[in-house]
Design a protein around this motif. Structure first.
Motif, PDB file in Angstrom:
ATOM      1  N   PHE A   1       0.660  -1.311  -0.319  1.00  0.00           N
ATOM      2  CA  PHE A   1      -0.300   0.006  -0.058  1.00  0.00           C
ATOM      3  C   PHE A   1       0.958   1.377  -0.127  1.00  0.00           C
ATOM      4  O   PHE A   1       0.378   2.426  -0.846  1.00  0.00           O
ATOM      5  CB  PHE A   1      -1.220   0.128   1.633  1.00  0.00           C
ATOM      6  CG  PHE A   1      -2.003   1.064   0.889  1.00  0.00           C
ATOM      7  CD1 PHE A   1      -3.212   1.033   0.605  1.00  0.00           C
ATOM      8  CD2 PHE A   1      -1.290   2.382   2.173  1.00  0.00           C
ATOM      9  CE1 PHE A   1      -3.527   1.681   0.745  1.00  0.00           C
ATOM     10  CE2 PHE A   1      -2.378   3.286   2.184  1.00  0.00           C
ATOM     11  CZ  PHE A   1      -3.733   3.248   1.416  1.00  0.00           C
TER      12      PHE A   1
ATOM     13  N   LEU B   1      -3.075  -4.725   2.176  1.00  0.00           N
ATOM     14  CA  LEU B   1      -5.004  -4.316   1.804  1.00  0.00           C
ATOM     15  C   LEU B   1      -5.935  -4.725   2.578  1.00  0.00           C
ATOM     16  O   LEU B   1      -7.149  -4.150   2.309  1.00  0.00           O
ATOM     17  CB  LEU B   1      -4.624  -5.239   0.405  1.00  0.00           C
ATOM     18  CG  LEU B   1      -3.626  -5.283  -0.066  1.00  0.00           C
ATOM     19  CD1 LEU B   1      -3.748  -6.189  -1.953  1.00  0.00           C
ATOM     20  CD2 LEU B   1      -3.522  -3.322  -0.645  1.00  0.00           C
TER      21      LEU B   1
ATOM     22  N   LEU C   1      -9.018  -3.067   1.140  1.00  0.00           N
ATOM     23  CA  LEU C   1      -8.367  -3.373  -0.521  1.00  0.00           C
ATOM     24  C   LEU C   1      -8.828  -4.641  -0.640  1.00  0.00           C
ATOM     25  O   LEU C   1      -8.750  -5.194  -1.931  1.00  0.00           O
ATOM     26  CB  LEU C   1      -7.404  -2.324  -0.423  1.00  0.00           C
ATOM     27  CG  LEU C   1      -7.667  -0.945  -0.638  1.00  0.00           C
ATOM     28  CD1 LEU C   1      -6.125  -0.588  -0.968  1.00  0.00           C
ATOM     29  CD2 LEU C   1      -8.435  -0.521  -1.439  1.00  0.00           C
TER      30      LEU C   1
END
Length: 288
Positions: free
Chosen positions: A173, A282, A287
């Protein structure tokens, strides 16, 4: 596909974007801004400056957003630029000249000058497979030079090569995605070139506006990403030592009611613990 275009990832970057985009315009480099769900005027500023804008519904992270921008570009070379980077006159031309001079190189980066006037140059990388510098000796280049690492704050790459290598690792990320890309470019037999005549001013830390919890989140991702790339390349996992160093500091900061210390050291310890437990970055950002 010909020419050079810039990809700028924005997240609450309204303060920094005007100067960044104005400098690109002066250099004749069209800009594509990928907005990571900014809550400020970043999108309006980018559009007013004439940039093409792609909007993400949420903050996708640095690497994923850059990958989207590069895929959407039609230029032969892309210049990945942080919003707090301001190209100086002639920088784009110098980078393009270096690409013509060394067509077999993989990545090119300008001479990055920090707010205090210092010349940023990282003499080693955790992941560098060549040009190793175990002692970290910092001899600044006085001209174009091969380097073990180029900062993701500003670098130029052939679009086809970037895509062929898979772009930035989308498991990350934030942090160490540039180290990882540099490693894969080097493993592909392509050099990393510092271009001394190309100069860029770096605002360091001004890419995004301050927000609550930012320090904890930043330190979490630093610790997690370092562990992730270390494991990826067969290096010792730094997570146990990261926890050993930071947990006592976080506890002492809590006893002293020092919130800044709790966020700083607690974030590092939490990121290392998450890496040890196999949690994905994530997942933390929703995500996955």
């Amino acid at each position: 596909m010909t020419g050079l275009a810039a990809v700028v990832v924005a997240h609450d970057s309204a303060e920094a974007l005007p100067a960044c985009l104005a400098a690109l315009k002066v250099e004749g480099v069209p800009a594509l801004v990928v907005d990571n769900a900014s809550r400020d005027a970043s999108v309006a500023i980018a559009e007013a400056a004439g940039a093409r804008v792609l909007r993400n519904a949420r903050n996708e992270g640095y690497g994923r957003a850059n990958n989207r921008g590069v895929r959407a570009s039609a230029a032969g070379h892309v210049l990945i630029v942080n919003p707090d980077v301001i190209l100086q006159p002639g920088a784009a031309a110098a980078l393009a000249a270096a690409a013509r001079a060394w067509p077999d190189a993989g990545l090119f980066a300008p001479r990055i000058v920090e707010p205090d006037g210092r010349f940023f140059y990282q003499p080693r990388s955790l992941l560098a497979p060549y040009l190793t510098n175990p002692g970290g000796r910092r001899d600044l280049p006085k001209g174009d030079a091969c380097a073990p690492f180029l900062s993701g704050a500003c670098l130029m790459v052939e679009r086809a090569l970037f895509l062929a290598l898979g772009g930035f690792d989308e498991e990350i990320f934030l942090f160490y995605e540039d180290d990882d890309l540099c490693r894969r470019v080097a493993d592909a037999g392509r050099a990393l070139v510092h271009v001394h005549a190309a100069v860029a001013l770096h605002g360091r830390g001004r890419s995004s506006a301050p927000e609550p919890g930012r320090v904890f989140r930043t330190r979490w991702h630093q610790a997690w990403s370092r562990a992730y790339v270390s494991r990826k390349y067969g290096l010792p996992d730094p997570s146990p030592s990261t926890m050993l160093v930071n947990l006592p500091k976080a506890a002492l900061a809590a006893l002293a009611l020092r919130r800044a210390g709790v966020e700083r050291y607690g974030g590092s310890a939490a990121g290392a613990l998450a890496a040890l437990r196999g949690r994905r970055a994530l997942d933390r950002e929703g995500l996955a």
